[in-house]
Design an enzyme around this catalytic site. Structure first.
Site, mmCIF file in Angstrom:
data_model
loop_
_atom_site.group_PDB
_atom_site.id
_atom_site.type_symbol
_atom_site.label_atom_id
_atom_site.label_comp_id
_atom_site.label_asym_id
_atom_site.label_seq_id
_atom_site.Cartn_x
_atom_site.Cartn_y
_atom_site.Cartn_z
ATOM 1 C CD GLU A 1 -3.047 -1.255 2.062
ATOM 2 O OE1 GLU A 1 -2.776 -1.014 3.237
ATOM 3 O OE2 GLU A 1 -4.184 -1.528 1.662
ATOM 4 C CD GLU B 1 -3.636 -7.301 3.026
ATOM 5 O OE1 GLU B 1 -4.669 -6.796 3.497
ATOM 6 O OE2 GLU B 1 -2.548 -6.709 2.979
HETATM 7 C C1 GAL Z 1 -5.252 -3.971 3.936
HETATM 8 C C2 GAL Z 1 -3.840 -3.773 4.432
HETATM 9 C C3 GAL Z 1 -3.578 -4.523 5.717
HETATM 10 C C4 GAL Z 1 -4.695 -4.263 6.683
HETATM 11 C C5 GAL Z 1 -5.998 -4.657 6.078
HETATM 12 C C6 GAL Z 1 -7.169 -4.352 6.962
HETATM 13 O O1 GAL Z 1 -5.623 -2.964 3.077
HETATM 14 O O2 GAL Z 1 -2.898 -4.174 3.480
HETATM 15 O O3 GAL Z 1 -2.363 -4.089 6.242
HETATM 16 O O4 GAL Z 1 -4.719 -2.914 7.001
HETATM 17 O O5 GAL Z 1 -6.221 -3.914 4.919
HETATM 18 O O6 GAL Z 1 -7.125 -5.017 8.158
HETATM 19 MG MG MG Z 2 -2.449 -0.155 5.092
#
Ligand code: GAL
Ligand code: MG
Length: 945
Positions: free
Chosen positions: A420, A494
């Protein structure tokens, strides 16, 4: 004032990054434990510390001793210094690059160490310090380092003397590089990883690189000596001398390849100038070919988790034992891959992954998320730190450290450039840097495929794979697989945000993932909840609990396991979708397929049919199936390896339907009530709301069976709940518009409405009665569908005395199950105490539901209340309101009753705290019907039920 460096990002006196290894003396006995090396001197343990409000207050710190005690490694916050603060994406300091706050806490750490001065060299190594530090040895400046998760090594030979030596470290909370460390985490400070000395010969090995390949059944291991001296490398009994900056290639006949399934490691011994390094080599290949990610030539999938360094009592200062515990737990949950979000892990973690078998996506210590939010809006481009030339070198350095330090670890199969941070020019340079150093595939997500139709730009980025976070399974097919221009494989860096109750919808992800080899799998967000255990009151704390004004609440409580690594239903659901065996039924055959690519599965298959267990040994070769003959009818299958269940499945036919023979009723009006006598029971119907106001049965009196659309919002309801609130759904009550009483039934037309708003729903309720029971049939239709996507649930709730504390039920259990999170569970008969039916989430919320019950029966030892016909039910010691109002588990009020909820429909959980809403099929339908029966009985004494 001493010379300050932390307003820039140049380190001073730090040796160039090299691969992590620990030299042993030639006469030390062989070991993989660095503590056994006589050249390794741990500086962990007791140090002294003095806190300073700001850096200028710490002037000439090296002339003093620290005043208080601290144990290294640790986070200062757990010693009462500074403050705890959890921020997701916003910088916890003003956004004014390159400046950091003037009030910038500094911590002077000091200790003494006896050193026997010889002509050998002395190095000091810090494996992790947040965020930067000044190092003085015996009062002399030895250097300055930044990048919290890099390994910083200094040559301090010229500073040390024979006898006692004083080491002074000034750790500073913020430095310019903090703009590149805006990861979603608690913002901890301190020397949080190990510190040690290395005593080494004057001339010694500096760096080396090991690369492996496999051709046919042979393996090849290339050893590249990246030092200025000759070294000898011994591999599989062959000893070779390798000159400075030269390579040698060892060939291994019939090589045993390394994979997460078969973590086979070969020994390598590197020797030079009285030092020995005990390396372990995993022979494996990683490549992207024809749009596929291939490990040892196979299109493996990542059944992954994102892992932060976190421990509830220690913050980010984890011991090797903590890391090993996590790895073993992950393996036991069928996890095969870890993304080191969002910084490199401790070098010990990688060694453990090599040994136990986990694929690693190793990520550079880099995130600048807050730059997108710094003007209060959300704009990635405008203030991007990765587009700022002033940060170019540091963005690269962070990536170089990641690669150089961990390049020799076979477990690392992907480099990730960071998280990010937008696709600024600095990122493009970092990509080139990494590519020039290593052949492994490179990952980065923060590049926007769908922005202003700039898809071409995305494809041309040079990144080796497509990466997405929190996309829907539909996106994976419609926008990725069906995109003819896209030829790279897709990884979900993720997915399935595991905040609170959930995640729901893993089924669709994995059906999609398994549908094409181009899907590389994904990494669940995230491994563990970051709940802090600190302070007098019990329980886990999250953002805001320490009085900080900038925080992100319980968004850090989003793990698939709790802070102390306990399971929830979501954990078991993950384990199920990550299991290496697939079970299918084909006539009387149970077909068991091994999804592994490399390892056969040998275990005990236990089949339970009609209460009878039969155990058989099975051995399924990789990617093959075996069939086992079974009887007709329902079955449960479990596979155990070394006594531990690794996979399961259930095949179950339609649910039972209740016996119900309507009886004649007598009725009599009394004010707003209609008194009904039916069978053995008496009922009072509320003619205003169409609800049962009370029931007299078997000498006991029961209260209102309340119409209910509400649930205590789950964390995954965090967005839609605002729409629910705006429509006052939890206050909406039924209003009778028409009724009709016959000699067997009472029928109502109702609307369900809240003050000031249009009715949300209209329904027909039909009450019929049996000797001991009442059946409530519904036919409903939502009249207001425009303002929110779906209702939380639709059903009834009955509050009973808390003496109704025992429950028997047949449903998916025994942990909670929802329509989009139940496949892990067995549908069975269970007995429990009501108190155990609620899962104690850190932030209380909807919990304890059970999907597709045949029945649920509560008892207080004398009377029973049994519900049948519902699609889900819960019995909880708390009302939805109590759960919703409590911010922490320990704030829940005392138990005041048992709440039985029986639902015609209960919406799924989904993963909308980060990601899409539950799919249509998992939402409470806007139109539907059903029938729920409540049976009020009496336990006969001596009744052996
Ligand atoms: C994503 C990010 C993670 C965490 C997650 C929300 O966008 O990469 O670090 O913030 O969202 O829990
Ligand atoms: Mg983040």
């Amino acid at each position: 004032m001493f010379k300050l460096y932390h307003s820039d990002t140049d380190s001073v006196g730090v040796l160039p990054p090299r691969s992590y290894y620990i030299p042993f003396a030639s006469d030390d006995k062989k070991s993989y434990d660095r503590e056994d090396s006589s050249r390794f001197v741990s500086l962990d343990g007791a140090w002294k510390i003095t806190p300073y409000e700001s850096v200028p207050d710490a002037d000439r710190f090296w002339e003093r001793d620290g005043t208080d005690d601290i144990v290294v490694p640790s986070c200062v916050q757990y010693y009462g210094y500074d403050r705890f603060q959890y921020s997701n994406d916003r910088y916890p300091f003003p956004f004014d690059p390159p400046h950091v706050p003037n009030v910038n806490p500094a911590y002077h750490y000091s200790r003494r160490i006896d050193i026997k001065k010889t002509d050998e060299k002395v190095y000091i190594v810090f494996e992790g310090v947040d965020s930067c530090f000044y190092l003085y040895v015996n009062g002399k400046e030895a250097g300055y380092s930044q990048i919290s998760h890099r390994i910083s090594e200094f040559d301090i030979t010229d500073c040390v003397k024979d006898g006692s030596n004083k080491i002074d470290v000034l750790v500073v909370k913020w430095n310019k590089g903090s703009y590149l460390e805006d990861q979603d985490k608690w913002r901890f400070t301190g020397i949080f990883r190990d510190v040690y000395l290395l005593i080494r010969p004057k001339k010694h090995l500096t760096d080396y690189k090991i690369e492996t390949d496999s051709v046919g059944s042979d393996g090849s291991v290339t050893f590249e000596n990246k030092s200025g001296i000759s070294v000898s490398a011994e591999f599989c009994g062959e000893v070779r001398s390798v000159k400075a900056n030269q390579k040698t290639i060892f060939t291994v006949k019939n090589a045993k390849l390394w994979s997460a399934e078969t973590p086979f490691l070969y020994d390598m011994r590197i020797e030079a100038c009285g030092e020995t390094v005990y390396e372990r080599v995993g022979i494996r290949t990683v490549a992207i070919k024809n749009g596929l990610f291939l490990l040892n030539g196979k299109p493996i999938k990542f059944y992954g988790v994102n892992r932060h360094d976190f421990h509830p009592d220690k913050g980010c200062a984890l011991s090797k034992a903590d890391m090993l515990d996590d790895i073993l737990l992950m393996k036991s949950l069928n996890v095969n891959a870890v993304r080191t979000s969002h910084y490199p892990a401790s070098p010990l973690f990688y060694e453990l992954c090599d040994e136990y078998g986990l694929y690693v996506m190793s990520e550079a210590d880099l995130e600048s998320h807050g730059s997108a939010k710094c003007d209060g809006g959300y704009d990635w481009e405008k203030y991007a730190i990765t587009g700022n030339p002033d940060f170019r070198k540091n963005v690269e350095e962070r990536n170089v450290c990641n690669v150089e330090e961990h390049k020799n670890r076979p477990c690392v199969v992907i480099w990730s450039l960071g998280n990010e941070s937008y696709w600024g020019v600095n990122m493009k340079n970092a990509l080139r840097e990494v590519e020039a150093r290593d052949a492994r595939p490179i990952h980065y997500e923060s590049i926007f495929a769908d922005r202003n139709g700039e898809k071409e730009y995305y494809i041309d980025s040079g990144l080796h794979m497509v990466s997405k976070m929190y996309c829907s399974p539909e996106w994976m097919v419609n926008s990725y697989i069906n995109d003819e221009k896209e030829t790279r494989p897709l990884v979900l860096c993720e997915y399935a945000h595991s905040m609170g109750n959930g995640p729901g919808g893993l089924k669709e992800y994995w059906e999609t993932m398994e549908s094409s080899d181009r899907f590389m799998g994904g990494f669940i967000w995230e491994w563990a909840d970051h709940g802090v255990r600190y302070g007098k009151d019990s329980g886990f704390k999250y953002g805001g609990d320490f009085g900080e004004y900038l925080h992100d609440g319980n968004f850090c409580i989003d793990g698939i396991v709790s802070p102390d690594r306990k399971f929830k239903a979501g954990t078991l659901q993950m384990k199920y979708y990550y299991q290496p065996l697939k079970f299918e039924r084909n006539g009387d055959q149970l077909v068991i397929t091994n999804k592994n690519y490399f390892a056969a599965l040998t275990g005990e298959l236990v089949i339970t049919q009609s209460g009878k267990r039969t155990a058989t040994e099975i051995c399924v070769p990789p990617r093959e199936s075996v069939s086992v003959k079974t009887n007709d009818g329902d079955l449960k299958a479990e596979c155990f390896v070394n006594g531990r269940e690794i996979a399961r499945a259930q095949f179950v036919s339609k649910k039972a339907s209740a016996n119900f023979t309507p009886v004649k009723i007598t009725s009599e009006y009394n004010g707003h009530a209609l008194n009904i006598a039916a069978g053995k029971n008496k009922y009072v119907l509320d003619m205003r709301s169409g609800e049962i106001e009370s029931v007299v049965a078997g000498g006991a009196v029961f209260g209102r069976i309340k119409f209910n659309l509400w649930r205590a919002p789950t964390d995954n309801d965090m967005h839609i709940k605002h729409k629910w609130y705006a429509r006052f759904l939890k206050h909406a009550v039924p209003q009778v518009r028409r009724y009709c009483v016959t000699d067997t039934a009472v029928e109502f037309d109702i609307v369900v409405a809240a003050d000031g708003l249009l009715p949300v729903l209209k329904a027909k309720l039909l009450y019929t009665f049996d000797v001991e029971s009442v059946r409530i049939a519904i036919d409903y239709e939502q009249t207001d569908t425009s303002k929110f996507e779906f209702l939380p649930r639709i059903g009834f709730v009955l509050k009973l005395c808390s003496s109704f504390d025992k429950i028997k039920y047949a449903a998916y259990g025994e942990a909670e199950t929802y329509c989009d999170m139940y496949e892990y569970a067995f549908k069975d008969e269970y007995e429990s105490r009501v108190a155990d039916m609620y899962h104690r989430y850190i932030k209380p919320q909807e919990s304890g539901s059970h999907f597709l019950p045949d029945y649920a029966e509560l008892s207080d030892g004398i009377s029973t209340v049994r519900a049948e016909g519902m699609r889900s039910f819960s019995v909880l010691p708390y009302s939805a309101d109590m759960l919703e109002s409590a911010m922490h588990d320990h704030e829940l009020p005392p138990v005041d009753g048992t709440y039985l909820s029986a639902d015609y429909h209960m919406s799924g959980l989904g993963t909308n705290s980060c990601g899409h809403l539950p799919q249509e099929k998992y939402r409470t339908p806007s139109k539907g019907s059903g029938a729920i029966t409540f049976r009020f009985g009496r336990k006969e004494s001596g009744d052996g039920e």
